[in-house]
Scaffold this motif. Structure first.
Motif, PDB file in Angstrom:
ATOM      1  N   SER A  20      -4.493   5.969  -5.879  1.00 36.87           N
ATOM      2  CA  SER A  20      -3.831   4.439  -5.503  1.00 36.87           C
ATOM      3  C   SER A  20      -3.291   4.314  -4.615  1.00 36.87           C
ATOM      4  CB  SER A  20      -2.992   4.028  -6.746  1.00 36.87           C
ATOM      5  OG  SER A  20      -1.397   4.422  -6.913  1.00 36.87           O
ATOM      6  N   HIS A  80      -9.343   3.429   0.449  1.00 33.90           N
ATOM      7  CA  HIS A  80      -9.012   2.556  -0.696  1.00 33.90           C
ATOM      8  C   HIS A  80      -9.685   1.446  -0.852  1.00 33.90           C
ATOM      9  CE1 HIS A  80      -6.175  -0.228  -3.472  1.00 33.90           C
ATOM     10  NE2 HIS A  80      -5.801   1.002  -4.003  1.00 33.90           N
ATOM     11  N   GLU A  84     -12.265   0.529  -3.541  1.00 34.37           N
ATOM     12  CA  GLU A  84     -11.945  -1.025  -4.206  1.00 34.37           C
ATOM     13  C   GLU A  84     -13.330  -1.955  -4.113  1.00 34.37           C
ATOM     14  OE1 GLU A  84      -8.946  -2.165  -6.507  1.00 34.37           O
ATOM     15  OE2 GLU A  84      -9.308   0.133  -6.020  1.00 34.37           O
TER      16      GLU A  84
END
Length: 185
Positions: A20, A80, A84
Motif C-alpha cells: 500500500s 499503486h 488498483e
C-alpha cells in the motif's frame, strides 16, 4: 543486456515492494502463519491479459498451495494506481505487491521490457518469473521467462510442489550441479 540469474539452492535476495502507499514488504518474508514457503510470482503488470489470466488461475489453487504450506504473493513494477485499476479484472485474494524497482528486477535476474507504446504501460516492466522459497529463504525452484506465454501450467506446478513437499520423496533441489565443463583438446 545485463542479467544475473538466481541459482536454485542459493539465498533469495532482500527485495522490497509496496503493499500500500504506507506499507512495504520484503519478498520471502511469509505473511500467512500457516505457510513456511512462499511462491513469488513476478508478472508484467495490469497491461497484460495473460498475466491477469494466470493470476486468476492461481487463485483457484490458492488454498491447495496453502495446504502444502506455500503462500502466494504476486508483484509487478506497476504503480499503486495501476494495481488498483487492475484489481477490477483480478479475482484474487492472495497478496499483491507493486513498485518492483529496476534494481529489484536486476537482483531477481528477470528479463525486462520497454513498453511498445503508451497504451501498454508507461514504464519498464518485468517479464514473468516465479520463485519458490523455503522458510530459510533458500530458492527451491525458479522459472524465468522472456514473454508472457511461457509459464508453468498451474496444475503441473501444484502437483510438482505437492511431490516436493512430501517428506517421503526426499526430493532435492534440482539444477544445482555447477562443475566446469572440461573441453577436449
Amino acid at each position: 543486456m545485463f542479467t544475473n540469474k538466481l541459482l536454485p539452492g542459493s539465498n533469495f535476495p532482500d527485495i522490497e515492494v509496496k503493499l500500500s502507499p504506507s506499507e512495504t514488504f520484503t519478498l520471502g518474508s511469509t505473511i500467512n502463519k500457516d505457510a513456511d514457503w512462499q511462491m513469488v510470482i513476478v508478472y508484467r503488470g495490469a497491461h497484460c491479459p495473460l498475466c491477469t489470466k494466470f493470476l486468476n488461475t492461481l487463485e483457484d489453487y490458492k488454498y491447495l498451495f496453502l495446504d502444502l504450506g506455500i503462500e502466494l504473493i504476486a508483484v509487478s513494477a506497476d504503480r499503486h494506481k495501476q494495481l488498483e485499476q487492475h484489481k477490477a479484472d483480478l479475482n484474487v485474494g492472495f497478496t499483491l505487491g507493486y513498485g518492483l524497482s529496476l534494481a529489484g528486477m536486476d537482483k531477481l535476474g528477470v528479463y525486462q521490457s520497454v513498453p511498445r507504446n503508451e497504451h501498454e504501460t508507461d514504464h519498464v516492466f518485468s517479464e514473468p518469473a516465479l520463485f519458490i522459497i523455503n522458510r530459510d529463504k533458500t530458492i527451491i525452484a525458479v522459472d524465468i521467462s522472456n514473454n508472457p506465454f511461457c509459464r508453468p501450467e498451474v496444475n503441473t506446478l501444484y502437483e510438482g510442489l505437492k511431490w516436493v513437499r512430501n517428506p517421503e520423496n526426499n526430493y532435492p533441489i534440482r539444477g544445482t550441479h555447477n562443475e566446469p565443463v572440461v573441453k577436449d583438446c
